[in-house]
Design a protein around this motif. Structure first.
Motif, short mmCIF file in Angstrom:
data_model
loop_
_atom_site.label_atom_id
_atom_site.label_comp_id
_atom_site.label_asym_id
_atom_site.label_seq_id
_atom_site.Cartn_x
_atom_site.Cartn_y
_atom_site.Cartn_z
N ASP A 225 -3.03 22.50 4.26
CA ASP A 225 -2.52 22.19 5.51
C ASP A 225 -1.39 22.67 5.99
O ASP A 225 -1.59 23.15 7.32
CB ASP A 225 -2.99 20.52 5.46
N GLN A 226 -0.53 22.44 5.15
CA GLN A 226 0.59 22.72 6.11
C GLN A 226 0.86 24.05 5.95
O GLN A 226 1.28 24.69 6.78
CB GLN A 226 2.24 22.86 4.48
N LEU A 227 0.27 25.72 4.98
CA LEU A 227 0.11 26.51 5.27
C LEU A 227 -0.63 27.28 6.55
O LEU A 227 -0.07 27.69 7.51
CB LEU A 227 -0.60 26.77 3.48
N SER A 228 -1.88 26.04 6.68
CA SER A 228 -2.42 27.00 8.30
C SER A 228 -1.70 26.24 9.44
O SER A 228 -1.54 26.76 10.58
CB SER A 228 -4.00 26.08 8.00
N THR A 229 -0.71 24.82 8.85
CA THR A 229 0.00 24.73 10.48
C THR A 229 0.97 25.94 10.41
O THR A 229 1.61 25.64 11.87
CB THR A 229 0.71 23.24 9.86
N ASN A 230 1.97 26.03 9.70
CA ASN A 230 2.95 26.94 9.46
C ASN A 230 2.19 28.17 10.25
O ASN A 230 2.74 28.95 10.95
CB ASN A 230 3.52 26.96 8.41
N SER A 231 1.19 29.15 10.06
CA SER A 231 0.62 30.12 10.34
C SER A 231 0.02 29.59 11.73
O SER A 231 -0.41 30.75 12.49
CB SER A 231 -0.40 30.38 9.64
N SER A 232 -0.27 28.70 12.27
CA SER A 232 -0.97 28.74 13.41
C SER A 232 0.03 28.23 14.17
O SER A 232 0.25 29.29 15.47
CB SER A 232 -1.97 27.46 14.04
#
Length: 137
Positions: free
Chosen positions: A124-131
């Motif tokens: 979730d953190q990685l997807s938030t950072n990438s978005s």
């Protein structure tokens, strides 16, 4: 002189009166019961013959009789090891074993759930950072 032509000295012949090493005799519970049964069925002469044949003393037969009367021989005849467990003891042991196994499985499941939660948070953190990076461009 012997037939081979050699002389035999006194040191070569063992003393027949002295055994090499004394050993204490042991008797099984079955042997003791058999002797007591036979001894009790005989008359005075027969008892003497039995004692001579088996190389026993009357005091030994008397102590065996006392043991038999106290139930010691029955205890000695029982096979060695633990007594057979009752069905309730077997069930309790089975349930304890199953409890230990299930507790281990529960611990493993809890660890898997914790790891899945951490993995989910990381993804979730990685997807938030990438978005966020994609929106900056």
């Amino acid at each position: 002189p012997s037939s081979t032509g050699q002389a035999v000295g006194m040191e070569d012949v063992p003393d027949p009166q002295v055994p090499e090493r004394a050993r204490r005799r042991t008797y099984t519970a079955k042997y003791k019961c058999d002797i007591l049964t036979e001894y009790d069925c005989l008359n005075r002469q027969g008892r003497g013959a039995l004692l001579r044949r088996e190389k026993l003393y009357t005091s030994l037969v008397s102590s065996w009789r006392d043991q038999r009367d106290k139930g010691v021989l029955a205890a000695l005849a029982r096979p060695a090891g633990a007594l057979p467990a009752s069905t309730s003891e077997k069930d309790a042991a089975r349930l304890r074993k199953e409890n230990v196994r299930l507790s281990g499985e529960l611990d493993t499941a809890r660890q898997v759930i914790a790891i899945q939660g951490k993995l989910s948070a990381l993804l979730d953190q990685l997807s938030t950072n990438s978005s966020e990076k994609n929106t900056e461009k």
